[in-house]
Scaffold this motif. Sequence first.
Motif, short mmCIF file in Angstrom:
data_model
loop_
_atom_site.label_atom_id
_atom_site.label_comp_id
_atom_site.label_asym_id
_atom_site.label_seq_id
_atom_site.Cartn_x
_atom_site.Cartn_y
_atom_site.Cartn_z
N TRP A 113 0.83 -1.20 0.00
CA TRP A 113 0.00 0.00 0.00
C TRP A 113 0.86 1.26 0.00
O TRP A 113 0.63 2.18 -0.77
CB TRP A 113 -0.93 0.01 1.20
N GLY A 114 1.86 1.28 0.90
CA GLY A 114 2.68 2.47 1.04
C GLY A 114 3.39 2.84 -0.25
O GLY A 114 3.28 3.98 -0.74
N LEU A 115 4.09 1.88 -0.85
CA LEU A 115 4.83 2.16 -2.08
C LEU A 115 3.91 2.31 -3.28
O LEU A 115 4.23 3.03 -4.22
CB LEU A 115 5.87 1.07 -2.32
N THR A 116 2.76 1.62 -3.26
CA THR A 116 1.82 1.77 -4.37
C THR A 116 1.31 3.20 -4.47
O THR A 116 1.20 3.76 -5.57
CB THR A 116 0.63 0.79 -4.22
N PHE A 117 1.01 3.82 -3.32
CA PHE A 117 0.54 5.20 -3.34
C PHE A 117 1.64 6.14 -3.85
O PHE A 117 1.36 7.11 -4.57
CB PHE A 117 0.07 5.63 -1.96
N ILE A 118 2.90 5.84 -3.48
CA ILE A 118 4.01 6.65 -3.97
C ILE A 118 4.15 6.49 -5.48
O ILE A 118 4.32 7.47 -6.23
CB ILE A 118 5.32 6.25 -3.27
N ILE A 119 4.06 5.23 -5.96
CA ILE A 119 4.18 4.95 -7.39
C ILE A 119 3.03 5.59 -8.17
O ILE A 119 3.23 6.17 -9.24
CB ILE A 119 4.23 3.44 -7.64
N MET A 120 1.81 5.50 -7.61
CA MET A 120 0.67 6.14 -8.27
C MET A 120 0.88 7.65 -8.34
O MET A 120 0.48 8.30 -9.32
CB MET A 120 -0.62 5.83 -7.50
N GLY A 121 1.53 8.20 -7.32
CA GLY A 121 1.86 9.62 -7.35
C GLY A 121 2.76 9.94 -8.53
O GLY A 121 2.63 11.01 -9.15
N GLY A 122 3.66 8.99 -8.87
CA GLY A 122 4.52 9.17 -10.03
C GLY A 122 3.72 9.23 -11.32
O GLY A 122 4.00 10.06 -12.20
N PHE A 123 2.70 8.37 -11.44
CA PHE A 123 1.86 8.39 -12.64
C PHE A 123 1.08 9.70 -12.75
O PHE A 123 0.95 10.27 -13.84
CB PHE A 123 0.89 7.21 -12.62
N PHE A 124 0.57 10.17 -11.62
CA PHE A 124 -0.16 11.45 -11.65
C PHE A 124 0.78 12.60 -12.00
O PHE A 124 0.40 13.56 -12.70
CB PHE A 124 -0.83 11.71 -10.30
N TYR A 125 2.03 12.49 -11.53
CA TYR A 125 3.01 13.54 -11.84
C TYR A 125 3.30 13.57 -13.34
O TYR A 125 3.48 14.64 -13.93
CB TYR A 125 4.29 13.30 -11.05
N ILE A 126 3.33 12.38 -13.96
CA ILE A 126 3.52 12.32 -15.41
C ILE A 126 2.40 13.07 -16.12
O ILE A 126 2.63 13.82 -17.07
CB ILE A 126 3.58 10.85 -15.88
N GLY A 127 1.15 12.84 -15.67
CA GLY A 127 0.02 13.57 -16.25
C GLY A 127 0.18 15.07 -16.10
O GLY A 127 -0.13 15.83 -17.03
N LYS A 128 0.69 15.49 -14.94
CA LYS A 128 0.91 16.92 -14.69
C LYS A 128 1.97 17.48 -15.64
O LYS A 128 1.81 18.56 -16.20
CB LYS A 128 1.34 17.12 -13.24
N VAL A 129 3.05 16.72 -15.82
CA VAL A 129 4.13 17.16 -16.71
C VAL A 129 3.62 17.29 -18.14
O VAL A 129 3.93 18.26 -18.84
CB VAL A 129 5.30 16.15 -16.66
N ILE A 130 2.81 16.33 -18.58
CA ILE A 130 2.26 16.37 -19.94
C ILE A 130 1.36 17.59 -20.12
O ILE A 130 1.43 18.31 -21.12
CB ILE A 130 1.50 15.08 -20.26
N ASN A 131 0.50 17.83 -19.13
CA ASN A 131 -0.42 18.98 -19.22
C ASN A 131 0.32 20.31 -19.25
O ASN A 131 -0.15 21.28 -19.85
CB ASN A 131 -1.39 18.96 -18.03
N GLU A 132 1.47 20.34 -18.59
CA GLU A 132 2.24 21.58 -18.51
C GLU A 132 3.30 21.68 -19.61
O GLU A 132 4.08 22.63 -19.63
CB GLU A 132 2.91 21.70 -17.14
N SER A 133 3.34 20.70 -20.52
CA SER A 133 4.36 20.70 -21.58
C SER A 133 3.70 20.49 -22.95
O SER A 133 3.91 19.46 -23.60
CB SER A 133 5.39 19.60 -21.32
N PRO A 134 2.90 21.45 -23.40
CA PRO A 134 2.24 21.31 -24.71
C PRO A 134 3.23 21.19 -25.85
O PRO A 134 2.91 20.63 -26.90
CB PRO A 134 1.39 22.59 -24.83
#
Length: 221
Positions: free
Chosen positions: A181-202
Motif C-alpha cells: 500500500w505504502g509504495l503503491t501510493f508513492i508509485i501512483m503519485g509518479g503516474f499522476f506527476y507524469i500527467g501533470k508534466v504532460i499537461n504543462e508541456s504542450p
Amino acid sequence: MKNNFVLLDLIFYVVFPLAIWNLTRDSLGDYYAMLLSSVPGIIYTIFRFIALKKVNVFGLYIISTLVAGTLVDVLSGNAIRLLWNNVIYSYVIAAIFLFTLIIKKPIALYFGLDFVELQGHDRAFSKRLFYQKKIYRIFAWIVVGFAFQDIILATIKAWLISAYGVEAFDKGIIIRQVINWGLTFIIMGGFFYIGKVINESPELIEKVKRELEEEEEELSG
C-alpha cells in the motif's frame, strides 16, 4: 470496486488468509494451510483481471505473476521451503523489473499505455509521447520503485523466516500489504506527476504530432 480497492485488498489479501491460516493449520498442517490461505487472493486477482475486459500488458503481468506465484507455492513441498521460495521469487520479480529498464522498455511505461488506451487515447501517439526524455525518466524511476518494493519485501521476509521460522507466515502477510500500500501510493503519485508534466508541456505534444506527421508524409511519398 475502484472506490473500495483498499477495503477489498484488506479482506482478500489479509483478513481471509490470516483467518484460514489460523483456523486450518492444526488440522491441515502448515504447508496445506498456507496453500489454502492463498485461494481468496487468487480468486480476487482473477476477478480483477477479468474486470479489465481487455488483454493488455498489465493484464498479462497480473495473470503471469499469479500463475508463477501459484506454481512456486504448489511445487515447494513444505511450509518452510514455500516461505523461502517466495523470498527468491520476489527478488526475481525485482530483477525482471530492472531488466525492462536495461533494455529500455520499462514495464511501467507499458502499464501507462494500457491505462491511457482504456481512457480512449491513441496508443501509438501515447507511446511516442511517453518515450520523450522528460517523461521517460519518470517512468524509469517508477520501475525502480516497483523493484525496490519487491526487494524490501523479500529482505523483510528473509529476516522474519530466519527469526521466526514458519511463524513468519502471518507476520509476512500483514507487512507485505503495508509495504504494498505504502509504495503503491508513492508509485501512483509518479503516474499522476507524469500527467501533470504532460499537461504543462504542450510543446512535447506538438513535437510528437510533428514527428508522426513527418513519418506519414515519408511513407505516403
